[in-house]
Design an enzyme around this catalytic site. Structure first.
Site, PDB file in Angstrom:
ATOM      1  CB  SER A   1      32.667   0.827 -36.446  1.00 15.62           C
ATOM      2  OG  SER A   1      32.237   1.856 -37.319  1.00 15.62           O
TER       3      SER A   1
ATOM      4  CG  ASP B   1      25.274   6.410 -36.032  1.00 16.51           C
ATOM      5  OD1 ASP B   1      24.649   5.694 -36.850  1.00 16.51           O
ATOM      6  OD2 ASP B   1      26.405   6.109 -35.613  1.00 16.51           O
TER       7      ASP B   1
ATOM      8  CG  HIS C   1      27.714   2.874 -36.703  1.00 14.42           C
ATOM      9  ND1 HIS C   1      28.064   4.200 -36.543  1.00 14.42           N
ATOM     10  CD2 HIS C   1      28.861   2.183 -36.920  1.00 14.42           C
ATOM     11  CE1 HIS C   1      29.378   4.310 -36.663  1.00 14.42           C
ATOM     12  NE2 HIS C   1      29.885   3.112 -36.897  1.00 14.42           N
TER      13      HIS C   1
END
Length: 330
Positions: free
Chosen positions: A149, A304, A307
């Site tokens: 991701s 976070d 990311h």
């Protein structure tokens, strides 16, 4: 004595029992072939099959069966049939797969190619694989990003509702160069291996592959096994894209402060750094650029602490740009 209510109750019970029986799904059939190849089959309409190789019973977020499963080193396969909404499931079907050769030793999960649905139903992993595989065949990217991701959210073509957090930086550095993005949320090394073996890079020949993977393995895998998975991906890329150079990035640090996960990441990076100069690989660790002098990750670049945001992705792009230009012959 009036028996009519009793008779009606028996009929109602029988109808209810019949309805429950009709809704019950049969477990999938497991067919084993030579070389550890396994196929799963269900005759239930509008159903899906989910499986595991780690000994646990399949749940709604287990691995979807999308192609022949290859387990040449042996292991235990468990599978269930689910309705499409995954609210109803069958009993577990189980099979022990014997290794093809008596001297084959077990291998870690990091090198056994599997699908994943850990984020189901919010993230359609299968659909993204189909769409991105078709997109790279169509666009023939000269640079290809591969990862999880962290890579997915960088930028590129939009295939789902997930926000691309570095799109401005992506547009500046990569859009003019024809760059593809094969970053997938929640992917581990074994999921990247599955994608590569099932059409993700078929029909293309990029000059450069930029790869960063492994952070999602850190929760339950040893550093050496994660590095083994990364080595296996490099081998797969060399087989499928022999003309491509590989820019292998060290796994980025995670967590606001120094922590055990960062220690494991440092060990992974020490091992995979040995690939530098071999197998078409140039290794580069830009992780320190995301840290303050005190070793902290700021919310200003990673909200976070995992990311990047636009500012963080610009740090990434600027850090690798000299190496990208060199490897691209620009």
């Amino acid at each position: 004595m009036n028996t009519r209510p009793l008779i009606l109750s028996l009929f109602a019970f029988s109808a209810l029992l019949h309805a429950e029986t009709s809704l019950k799904l049969a477990p999938p059939a497991i067919h084993k072939a030579a070389g550890g190849k396994v196929t799963l089959q269900s005759d239930a309409a509008d159903s899906t099959i989910l499986y595991t190789l780690d000994g646990t019973d399949p749940i709604a977020k287990s691995n979807p069966y999308l192609a022949v499963i290859e387990i040449p080193h042996g292991g235990t396969l468990k599978a269930r049939t689910f309705t499409k909404d995954r609210k109803t499931m069958s009993d577990v079907a189980e099979a022990v797969i014997r290794p093809g050769l008596s001297f084959v030793v077990p291998v870690p999960s990091t090198v056994v190619p599997v699908t994943q649905d850990r984020s189901w139903p919010s993230y359609d992993w299968q659909k993204r694989h189909e769409l991105t595989s078709a997109a790279v065949k169509r666009t023939k990217p000269q640079i290809l990003f591969i990862g999880d991701s962290i890579t997915h959210f960088f930028g590129g073509e939009q295939f789902d509702s997930y926000a691309l957090r570095g799109q401005q930086t992506w547009g500046e550095f990569y859009a003019p160069r024809n760059v593809g993005n094969l970053g997938f949320g929640w992917d581990k090394t074994e999921n990247v291996l599955w994608r590569l073996q099932h059409g993700a890079v078929d029909g293309i020949s990029p000059k450069l592959v930029v790869m960063m993977i492994g952070t999602n393995n850190t929760g339950d895998c040893a550093a050496s096994n994660i590095a083994f998975g990364i080595y296996s991906i490099v081998d797969e890329l060399n087989k499928r894209l022999p003309q491509s150079k590989i820019l292998l990035l060290g796994v980025f640090p995670r967590g606001e402060k120094p922590n055990p996960a960062r220690d494991k990441i440092a060990e992974i990076n020490r091992i995979i750094a040995k690939l530098d100069g071999r197998h078409n690989v140039t290794y580069l660790d830009i992780g320190p650029k995301f840290l303050t002098p005190e070793g902290l990750i700021s919310k200003e670049i990673m909200p976070d602490f995992l990311h990047p945001n636009e500012k963080g992705y610009r740090i990434w792009a600027e850090a690798i740009e000299p190496t990208v230009k060199k490897l691209m012959g620009e």
